[in-house]
Design a protein around this motif. Structure first.
Motif, PDB file in Angstrom:
ATOM      1  N   ARG A   7       0.825  -1.641   0.070  1.00 54.90           N
ATOM      2  CA  ARG A   7       0.271  -0.051   0.084  1.00 54.90           C
ATOM      3  C   ARG A   7       0.718   1.419  -0.514  1.00 54.90           C
ATOM      4  N   ARG A  33       1.207   1.565  -4.886  1.00 56.18           N
ATOM      5  CA  ARG A  33      -0.714   0.856  -4.531  1.00 56.18           C
ATOM      6  C   ARG A  33      -0.823   0.155  -5.747  1.00 56.18           C
ATOM      7  N   SER A  35      -6.994  -1.962  -6.033  1.00 62.16           N
ATOM      8  CA  SER A  35      -7.929  -1.426  -4.926  1.00 62.16           C
ATOM      9  C   SER A  35      -8.900  -2.214  -4.956  1.00 62.16           C
ATOM     10  N   SER A  36      -9.716  -2.757  -3.477  1.00 64.77           N
ATOM     11  CA  SER A  36     -11.016  -2.873  -3.434  1.00 64.77           C
ATOM     12  C   SER A  36     -11.935  -2.105  -4.257  1.00 64.77           C
ATOM     13  N   LYS A  37     -11.870  -1.117  -4.601  1.00 62.42           N
ATOM     14  CA  LYS A  37     -12.688  -0.176  -5.734  1.00 62.42           C
ATOM     15  C   LYS A  37     -12.928  -0.807  -6.748  1.00 62.42           C
ATOM     16  N   ASN A  38     -11.382  -0.228  -7.359  1.00 56.18           N
ATOM     17  CA  ASN A  38     -11.757  -1.333  -8.539  1.00 56.18           C
ATOM     18  C   ASN A  38     -12.039  -3.080  -8.951  1.00 56.18           C
ATOM     19  N   ALA A  90     -13.978  -3.858  -7.061  1.00 55.38           N
ATOM     20  CA  ALA A  90     -15.591  -3.692  -7.248  1.00 55.38           C
ATOM     21  C   ALA A  90     -16.287  -3.067  -8.105  1.00 55.38           C
ATOM     22  N   GLN A  91     -15.682  -1.812  -8.713  1.00 58.11           N
ATOM     23  CA  GLN A  91     -15.870  -1.658 -10.503  1.00 58.11           C
ATOM     24  C   GLN A  91     -15.801  -2.649 -11.521  1.00 58.11           C
ATOM     25  N   ARG A 134     -16.233  -5.858 -11.543  1.00 57.88           N
ATOM     26  CA  ARG A 134     -17.129  -7.080 -10.793  1.00 57.88           C
ATOM     27  C   ARG A 134     -18.720  -6.192 -11.590  1.00 57.88           C
ATOM     28  N   LEU A 135     -18.890  -5.234 -10.638  1.00 61.99           N
ATOM     29  CA  LEU A 135     -19.992  -4.184 -10.639  1.00 61.99           C
ATOM     30  C   LEU A 135     -20.363  -4.466 -13.031  1.00 61.99           C
ATOM     31  N   ARG A 136     -19.305  -3.807 -12.827  1.00 62.01           N
ATOM     32  CA  ARG A 136     -19.331  -3.828 -14.693  1.00 62.01           C
ATOM     33  C   ARG A 136     -20.007  -5.644 -14.821  1.00 62.01           C
ATOM     34  N   VAL A 184     -21.218  -7.495 -13.251  1.00 63.15           N
ATOM     35  CA  VAL A 184     -23.336  -8.272 -13.759  1.00 63.15           C
ATOM     36  C   VAL A 184     -24.232  -7.846 -13.652  1.00 63.15           C
ATOM     37  N   LEU A 185     -23.542  -5.818 -13.568  1.00 59.29           N
ATOM     38  CA  LEU A 185     -24.961  -5.341 -13.885  1.00 59.29           C
ATOM     39  C   LEU A 185     -25.667  -6.036 -16.337  1.00 59.29           C
ATOM     40  N   ASP A 199     -26.928  -9.135 -15.934  1.00 67.44           N
ATOM     41  CA  ASP A 199     -28.820  -8.890 -15.565  1.00 67.44           C
ATOM     42  C   ASP A 199     -29.361  -7.868 -16.575  1.00 67.44           C
ATOM     43  N   ARG A 200     -28.477  -7.187 -17.355  1.00 70.41           N
ATOM     44  CA  ARG A 200     -29.649  -6.737 -18.117  1.00 70.41           C
ATOM     45  C   ARG A 200     -29.405  -7.557 -19.149  1.00 70.41           C
ATOM     46  N   VAL A 207     -21.405  -3.599  -4.622  1.00 72.30           N
ATOM     47  CA  VAL A 207     -21.697  -4.316  -5.019  1.00 72.30           C
ATOM     48  C   VAL A 207     -23.393  -4.818  -5.168  1.00 72.30           C
ATOM     49  N   GLY A 214      -9.628   4.520  -1.803  1.00 77.47           N
ATOM     50  CA  GLY A 214      -9.589   3.664  -2.759  1.00 77.47           C
ATOM     51  C   GLY A 214     -10.341   2.212  -2.183  1.00 77.47           C
ATOM     52  N   ASP A 215     -11.042   2.471  -1.090  1.00 76.07           N
ATOM     53  CA  ASP A 215     -11.346   1.334  -0.366  1.00 76.07           C
ATOM     54  C   ASP A 215     -13.031   1.209  -1.017  1.00 76.07           C
ATOM     55  N   HIS A 244     -22.481   3.158 -13.163  1.00 74.69           N
ATOM     56  CA  HIS A 244     -23.528   2.170 -13.553  1.00 74.69           C
ATOM     57  C   HIS A 244     -24.260   2.477 -13.844  1.00 74.69           C
TER      58      HIS A 244
END
Ligand SMILES: Nc1ncnc2c1ncn2[C@@H]1O[C@H](COP(=O)(O)OP(=O)(O)O)[C@@H](O)[C@H]1O
Ligand SMILES: [Mg+2]
Lengths: 91, 266
Positions: A7, A11, A16-19, A21-22, A24-26, A28-29, A32-33, B146, B182-183, B193
């Motif tokens: 860290r 970095r 980062s966990s945000k990336n 999540a981004q 995974r969200l992309r 999964v959406l 779904d769609r 998420v 960044g978390d 999204h």
């Protein structure tokens, strides 16, 4: 400890966990769609056919379109037998 | 003639009830006539968040089935005489009313109020259909996670298929520190999204828990950061242009110093 060092220095070596999540969200959406109703799929098929007809004669009965997915991406796959090409006005 | 809003999310526990109580109270503080409807039948909650749980005699199901008049079931808030709650039934389930009855109820309620706000249950089944049946506008609540964003996407799809146009988003429980390291997903990420307009952002804030313990919505507390966020949101609902608040100077050290010195923030 290793995580802490990573860290502090660079970095990027640790996503980062945000990336995460981004991404995974992309996906999964998108999945779904994807759940298109047969009706929407039929409309898409009719629209596609209309566009293609200007360029070639196709075998409408054998035409297949599908959304195919794997873990990383989604593809619109069409299998459209061409009977004959139309003579296009040359430019 | 008022407008009927539904506060919805798909996922449970993201802040629908908190949002309903705070927006409603804040609109009432601004002088509007507000009726809050707890449409979460079987899991009554909004009464507790508002501190009105001891005053319930009749509920929404009683009204729908003609067991009492609408006026008898409406509970007037202690603090604002222009704020009312129509509580949910606790012992029945969501099939005790149908969308048609909810439509009639909303039509009746908006005759004599400026804002009718429905607290929708989690899920996409009959409870959702009931809560959205009489609504004209929707506020979708989500958190930067998420699963919550995914469910919000599903709800937005369902709302679009109904008669409710252009839902707006409240992004709740943002932790600025985690966004910085960044978390945590950022506001822009979530908006991108979901492709939906942003109504407001609310920080993750201990004062929400304290205010829920007391039964006094955070908007009543001028020191609460989340309260400030909800006051901004309700002013936007009323048509004012209010810039997004800066969540940065949250409960940090400098902020505490400023507060000690009597300087206002937010
Ligand atoms: N901004 C916030 N900061 C801290 N806690 C919150 C916040 N918003 C909601 N909560 C807490 O989260 C929990 C779920 O909220 P609630 O409004 O009941 O969600 P829902 O109605 O969507 O199920 C409650 O305990 C509430 O106090
Ligand atoms: Mg709730």
């Amino acid at each position: 400890m290793l995580e802490l060092l990573q860290r502090i220095f660079g970095r990027d070596s640790l996503k980062s966990s945000k990336n995460v999540a981004q991404e995974r969200l992309r996906l999964v959406l998108m999945h779904d769609r994807l759940d298109l109703s047969p009706q929407v799929l039929e409309e898409l098929r009719a629209d596609l056919m209309n566009v293609i007809k200007d360029y070639m004669v196709i075998d409408e009965k054998m035409m297949e379109i599908n959304l195919e997915q794997d873990k990383k991406c989604v593809a619109l796959v069409a299998n459209i037998p061409v009977v004959r090409m139309k003579r296009l006005p040359s430019h | 003639m008022g407008e009927v809003y539904v506060i919805t999310s798909g996922k449970g526990g993201v802040g629908k009830t908190t949002t309903t109580a705070n927006i409603g109270t804040s609109l009432a503080m601004q002088g509007y006539r507000v009726v809050l409807v707890d449409a979460d039948i079987g899991l009554r909650n909004l009464d507790v968040v508002l501190g009105l749980e001891n005053r319930i005699v009749y509920d929404l199901v009683d009204v729908a089935h003609g067991r009492c008049r609408l006026r008898q079931a409406l509970i007037r808030d202690r603090r604002f005489e222009n704020l009312y709650l129509l509580p949910a039934a606790q012992t029945k389930d969501k099939t005790a009313v149908n969308p048609e009855q909810m439509k009639e109820l909303c039509a009746e309620l908006k005759k004599e109020s400026d804002y009718v706000i429905m607290d929708c249950p989690a899920g996409i089944e009959q409870g959702f259909r009931n809560a959205t049946a009489g609504a004209e506008k929707a506020i979708v609540v989500t958190t930067p996670e998420v699963a919550a964003v995914r469910d919000a996407d599903r709800i937005i799809g369902l709302l679009e298929a109904s008669e409710i146009r252009d839902p707006v988003l409240v992004l709740n429980r943002i932790r600025t520190k985690m966004v910085k390291t960044g978390d945590m997903l950022d506001v822009e990420d979530v908006i991108e999204h979901l492709a939906i307009d942003l109504l407001g952002i609310v920080p993750d804030d201990e004062s929400i828990i304290i205010s829920t313990n007391r039964g006094e919505p955070a908007v009543l507390n001028s020191d609460s950061k989340a309260g400030q966020a909800y006051r901004n949101i309700s002013r936007r609902i009323a048509g004012e242009e209010v810039p997004l608040m800066n969540l940065e100077d949250g409960g940090g050290f400098m902020n505490r110093v400023r507060r000690l010195l009597g300087l206002r923030t937010g």
